[in-house]
Motif scaffolding. Sequence first.
Motif, PDB file in Angstrom:
ATOM      1  N   VAL A 125       0.836  -1.203   0.000  1.00 34.31           N
ATOM      2  CA  VAL A 125       0.000   0.000   0.000  1.00 34.31           C
ATOM      3  C   VAL A 125       0.870   1.253   0.000  1.00 34.31           C
ATOM      4  CG1 VAL A 125      -1.790   1.297   1.213  1.00 34.31           C
ATOM      5  CG2 VAL A 125      -1.956  -1.197   1.022  1.00 34.31           C
ATOM      6  N   GLN A 126       1.981   1.239   0.700  1.00 35.94           N
ATOM      7  CA  GLN A 126       2.904   2.380   0.658  1.00 35.94           C
ATOM      8  C   GLN A 126       3.329   2.654  -0.789  1.00 35.94           C
ATOM      9  OE1 GLN A 126       7.085   2.024   2.016  1.00 35.94           O
ATOM     10  NE2 GLN A 126       6.487   3.612   3.506  1.00 35.94           N
ATOM     11  N   GLY A 127       3.624   1.604  -1.540  1.00 38.51           N
ATOM     12  CA  GLY A 127       3.985   1.763  -2.945  1.00 38.51           C
ATOM     13  C   GLY A 127       2.859   2.387  -3.749  1.00 38.51           C
ATOM     14  N   TYR A 128       1.641   1.912  -3.554  1.00 38.63           N
ATOM     15  CA  TYR A 128       0.500   2.485  -4.283  1.00 38.63           C
ATOM     16  C   TYR A 128       0.273   3.940  -3.899  1.00 38.63           C
ATOM     17  CZ  TYR A 128      -0.815  -1.594  -6.884  1.00 38.63           C
ATOM     18  OH  TYR A 128      -0.799  -2.621  -7.799  1.00 38.63           O
ATOM     19  N   LEU A 152      -2.068 -11.341   9.917  1.00 40.12           N
ATOM     20  CA  LEU A 152      -1.163 -11.440  11.053  1.00 40.12           C
ATOM     21  C   LEU A 152      -0.479 -10.092  11.272  1.00 40.12           C
ATOM     22  CD1 LEU A 152       0.153 -13.340  13.145  1.00 40.12           C
ATOM     23  CD2 LEU A 152       1.950 -13.735  11.459  1.00 40.12           C
ATOM     24  N   ASN A 153      -0.694  -9.503  12.427  1.00 36.44           N
ATOM     25  CA  ASN A 153      -0.106  -8.204  12.738  1.00 36.44           C
ATOM     26  C   ASN A 153       1.352  -8.390  13.171  1.00 36.44           C
ATOM     27  OD1 ASN A 153       0.650  -5.701  13.597  1.00 36.44           O
ATOM     28  ND2 ASN A 153      -1.169  -5.321  14.833  1.00 36.44           N
ATOM     29  N   ASP A 154       2.245  -8.277  12.193  1.00 34.53           N
ATOM     30  CA  ASP A 154       3.681  -8.436  12.449  1.00 34.53           C
ATOM     31  C   ASP A 154       4.431  -7.112  12.312  1.00 34.53           C
ATOM     32  OD1 ASP A 154       3.356  -8.252   9.666  1.00 34.53           O
ATOM     33  OD2 ASP A 154       5.086  -9.535   9.275  1.00 34.53           O
ATOM     34  N   ARG A 155       3.740  -5.991  12.452  1.00 37.66           N
ATOM     35  CA  ARG A 155       4.392  -4.680  12.302  1.00 37.66           C
ATOM     36  C   ARG A 155       5.565  -4.497  13.252  1.00 37.66           C
ATOM     37  NH1 ARG A 155      -0.803  -1.092  11.572  1.00 37.66           N
ATOM     38  NH2 ARG A 155      -0.788  -0.914   9.297  1.00 37.66           N
ATOM     39  N   ALA A 156       5.425  -4.914  14.479  1.00 38.09           N
ATOM     40  CA  ALA A 156       6.491  -4.714  15.468  1.00 38.09           C
ATOM     41  C   ALA A 156       7.730  -5.539  15.152  1.00 38.09           C
ATOM     42  CB  ALA A 156       5.973  -5.048  16.871  1.00 38.09           C
ATOM     43  N   ASP A 157       7.538  -6.666  14.500  1.00 41.29           N
ATOM     44  CA  ASP A 157       8.638  -7.566  14.142  1.00 41.29           C
ATOM     45  C   ASP A 157       8.325  -8.160  12.762  1.00 41.29           C
ATOM     46  OD1 ASP A 157      10.897  -9.146  14.219  1.00 41.29           O
ATOM     47  OD2 ASP A 157      10.008 -10.660  15.531  1.00 41.29           O
ATOM     48  N   PRO A 158       8.528  -7.373  11.688  1.00 44.47           N
ATOM     49  CA  PRO A 158       8.102  -7.781  10.348  1.00 44.47           C
ATOM     50  C   PRO A 158       8.705  -9.110   9.898  1.00 44.47           C
ATOM     51  CG  PRO A 158       8.756  -5.473  10.357  1.00 44.47           C
ATOM     52  CD  PRO A 158       9.161  -6.052  11.678  1.00 44.47           C
ATOM     53  N   ARG A 159       7.832  -9.964   9.373  1.00 43.80           N
ATOM     54  CA  ARG A 159       8.260 -11.235   8.794  1.00 43.80           C
ATOM     55  C   ARG A 159       8.452 -11.123   7.284  1.00 43.80           C
ATOM     56  NH1 ARG A 159       4.264 -15.684  11.064  1.00 43.80           N
ATOM     57  NH2 ARG A 159       5.278 -16.806   9.371  1.00 43.80           N
ATOM     58  N   TYR A 160       7.858 -10.111   6.672  1.00 44.35           N
ATOM     59  CA  TYR A 160       8.018  -9.922   5.238  1.00 44.35           C
ATOM     60  C   TYR A 160       9.448  -9.446   4.978  1.00 44.35           C
ATOM     61  CZ  TYR A 160       7.400  -8.316   0.486  1.00 44.35           C
ATOM     62  OH  TYR A 160       7.550  -8.137  -0.872  1.00 44.35           O
ATOM     63  N   PRO A 161      10.208 -10.127   4.114  1.00 39.89           N
ATOM     64  CA  PRO A 161      11.642  -9.825   3.975  1.00 39.89           C
ATOM     65  C   PRO A 161      11.968  -8.446   3.401  1.00 39.89           C
ATOM     66  CG  PRO A 161      10.967 -11.490   2.371  1.00 39.89           C
ATOM     67  CD  PRO A 161       9.806 -11.272   3.293  1.00 39.89           C
ATOM     68  N   ARG A 162      11.053  -7.829   2.691  1.00 41.06           N
ATOM     69  CA  ARG A 162      11.305  -6.498   2.118  1.00 41.06           C
ATOM     70  C   ARG A 162      10.410  -5.445   2.767  1.00 41.06           C
ATOM     71  NH1 ARG A 162      12.146 -10.376  -1.413  1.00 41.06           N
ATOM     72  NH2 ARG A 162       9.965 -10.645  -1.921  1.00 41.06           N
ATOM     73  N   ALA A 163      10.030  -5.676   4.002  1.00 40.44           N
ATOM     74  CA  ALA A 163       9.128  -4.769   4.711  1.00 40.44           C
ATOM     75  C   ALA A 163       9.693  -3.357   4.754  1.00 40.44           C
ATOM     76  CB  ALA A 163       8.881  -5.275   6.126  1.00 40.44           C
ATOM     77  N   GLN A 164       8.788  -2.399   4.588  1.00 39.67           N
ATOM     78  CA  GLN A 164       9.125  -0.978   4.668  1.00 39.67           C
ATOM     79  C   GLN A 164       8.379  -0.374   5.851  1.00 39.67           C
ATOM     80  OE1 GLN A 164      11.388   0.420   2.323  1.00 39.67           O
ATOM     81  NE2 GLN A 164      11.580  -1.789   1.944  1.00 39.67           N
ATOM     82  N   ARG A 165       9.033   0.525   6.538  1.00 38.18           N
ATOM     83  CA  ARG A 165       8.381   1.211   7.661  1.00 38.18           C
ATOM     84  C   ARG A 165       7.405   2.245   7.096  1.00 38.18           C
ATOM     85  NH1 ARG A 165       9.280   1.405  12.877  1.00 38.18           N
ATOM     86  NH2 ARG A 165      11.272   0.355  12.709  1.00 38.18           N
ATOM     87  N   VAL A 166       6.162   2.207   7.565  1.00 36.90           N
ATOM     88  CA  VAL A 166       5.160   3.160   7.099  1.00 36.90           C
ATOM     89  C   VAL A 166       5.083   4.347   8.049  1.00 36.90           C
ATOM     90  CG1 VAL A 166       3.765   1.481   5.825  1.00 36.90           C
ATOM     91  CG2 VAL A 166       3.287   1.876   8.246  1.00 36.90           C
ATOM     92  N   THR A 167       4.645   5.476   7.505  1.00 34.17           N
ATOM     93  CA  THR A 167       4.437   6.670   8.326  1.00 34.17           C
ATOM     94  C   THR A 167       3.155   6.501   9.134  1.00 34.17           C
ATOM     95  OG1 THR A 167       3.104   7.810   6.667  1.00 34.17           O
ATOM     96  CG2 THR A 167       5.523   8.100   6.527  1.00 34.17           C
ATOM     97  N   ASP A 168       2.940   7.372  10.094  1.00 31.98           N
ATOM     98  CA  ASP A 168       1.699   7.319  10.874  1.00 31.98           C
ATOM     99  C   ASP A 168       0.488   7.499   9.966  1.00 31.98           C
ATOM    100  OD1 ASP A 168       3.212   6.973  13.164  1.00 31.98           O
ATOM    101  OD2 ASP A 168       2.977   9.051  13.862  1.00 31.98           O
ATOM    102  N   ALA A 169       0.571   8.412   9.010  1.00 32.85           N
ATOM    103  CA  ALA A 169      -0.547   8.659   8.093  1.00 32.85           C
ATOM    104  C   ALA A 169      -0.816   7.431   7.217  1.00 32.85           C
ATOM    105  CB  ALA A 169      -0.273   9.879   7.228  1.00 32.85           C
ATOM    106  N   GLU A 170       0.246   6.796   6.725  1.00 35.58           N
ATOM    107  CA  GLU A 170       0.081   5.581   5.924  1.00 35.58           C
ATOM    108  C   GLU A 170      -0.551   4.465   6.754  1.00 35.58           C
ATOM    109  OE1 GLU A 170       3.862   6.185   2.846  1.00 35.58           O
ATOM    110  OE2 GLU A 170       4.164   5.189   4.786  1.00 35.58           O
ATOM    111  N   ARG A 171      -0.068   4.307   8.000  1.00 36.10           N
ATOM    112  CA  ARG A 171      -0.612   3.281   8.898  1.00 36.10           C
ATOM    113  C   ARG A 171      -2.098   3.505   9.147  1.00 36.10           C
ATOM    114  NH1 ARG A 171       1.518   4.597  13.653  1.00 36.10           N
ATOM    115  NH2 ARG A 171      -0.429   5.638  14.065  1.00 36.10           N
ATOM    116  N   ASP A 172      -2.479   4.757   9.417  1.00 35.84           N
ATOM    117  CA  ASP A 172      -3.887   5.063   9.682  1.00 35.84           C
ATOM    118  C   ASP A 172      -4.755   4.776   8.451  1.00 35.84           C
ATOM    119  OD1 ASP A 172      -3.132   5.819  12.232  1.00 35.84           O
ATOM    120  OD2 ASP A 172      -3.258   7.984  11.819  1.00 35.84           O
ATOM    121  N   PHE A 173      -4.241   5.115   7.263  1.00 34.78           N
ATOM    122  CA  PHE A 173      -4.963   4.852   6.017  1.00 34.78           C
ATOM    123  C   PHE A 173      -5.174   3.343   5.842  1.00 34.78           C
ATOM    124  CE2 PHE A 173      -4.839   3.759   1.505  1.00 34.78           C
ATOM    125  CZ  PHE A 173      -5.882   4.526   1.007  1.00 34.78           C
ATOM    126  N   ILE A 174      -4.111   2.581   6.003  1.00 33.39           N
ATOM    127  CA  ILE A 174      -4.171   1.120   5.840  1.00 33.39           C
ATOM    128  C   ILE A 174      -5.111   0.505   6.870  1.00 33.39           C
ATOM    129  CG2 ILE A 174      -2.813  -1.012   6.060  1.00 33.39           C
ATOM    130  CD1 ILE A 174      -0.410   0.777   4.955  1.00 33.39           C
TER     131      ILE A 174
END
Length: 189
Positions: A125-128, A152-174
């Motif tokens: 979603v950050q990419g979009y 699965l809420n893995d934000r605190a410890d991402p399991r996705y190997p190319r995970a990107q940190r989202v901004t607060d605004a991006e997180r709220d949108f998602i």
Amino acid sequence: MSDPFFFGYGSLVNRATHDFAQSQPAQITGWRRAWRHTGLREVAFLSAVRDASAQIDGLIAAVPGADWAGLDAREWAYERHKVCHQVTHQAGDDLQVHVYAVPDHRAAPPSTRHPILLSYIDTVVQGYLQVYGVAGAERFFATTDGWDTAILNDRADPRYPRAQRVTDAERDFIDGWLARLSPTAMEKL
């Protein structure tokens, strides 16, 4: 002969997840996005699914020297399909374009046992948001099937190997979109 291109419709839209410099927005007709699971991976991930009535946004990028090895390794659970005349873009005529899709015989819907990773959703979603803005990210949610499953809420410890940190605004949108599409699907680690 010019380099071939791939059509990315998930994490490949987020340019921070790859180093394919020659990329631009594009659309593909005849395909829809869906969350899929395959026995080749532990968690669900996005796949393109044939659908004559559908169109989705994405990104095309050149594969320098037709060296598909690295991208094929990244997309190892998929098969590559030539889709030249189904892709609309501004990169010029006669491009060779491919899309990756999980073969039907290997595809299954996601489940509680094979959930969608929130860190993967965040990255996509950050990419979009970066490429298409809010309207494009909203189209991503609207043109993707399979939201009615475990996330699965893995934000605190991402399991996705190319995970990107989202901004607060991006997180709220998602999180707002996920609450509408799948209000009971979020699980904690």
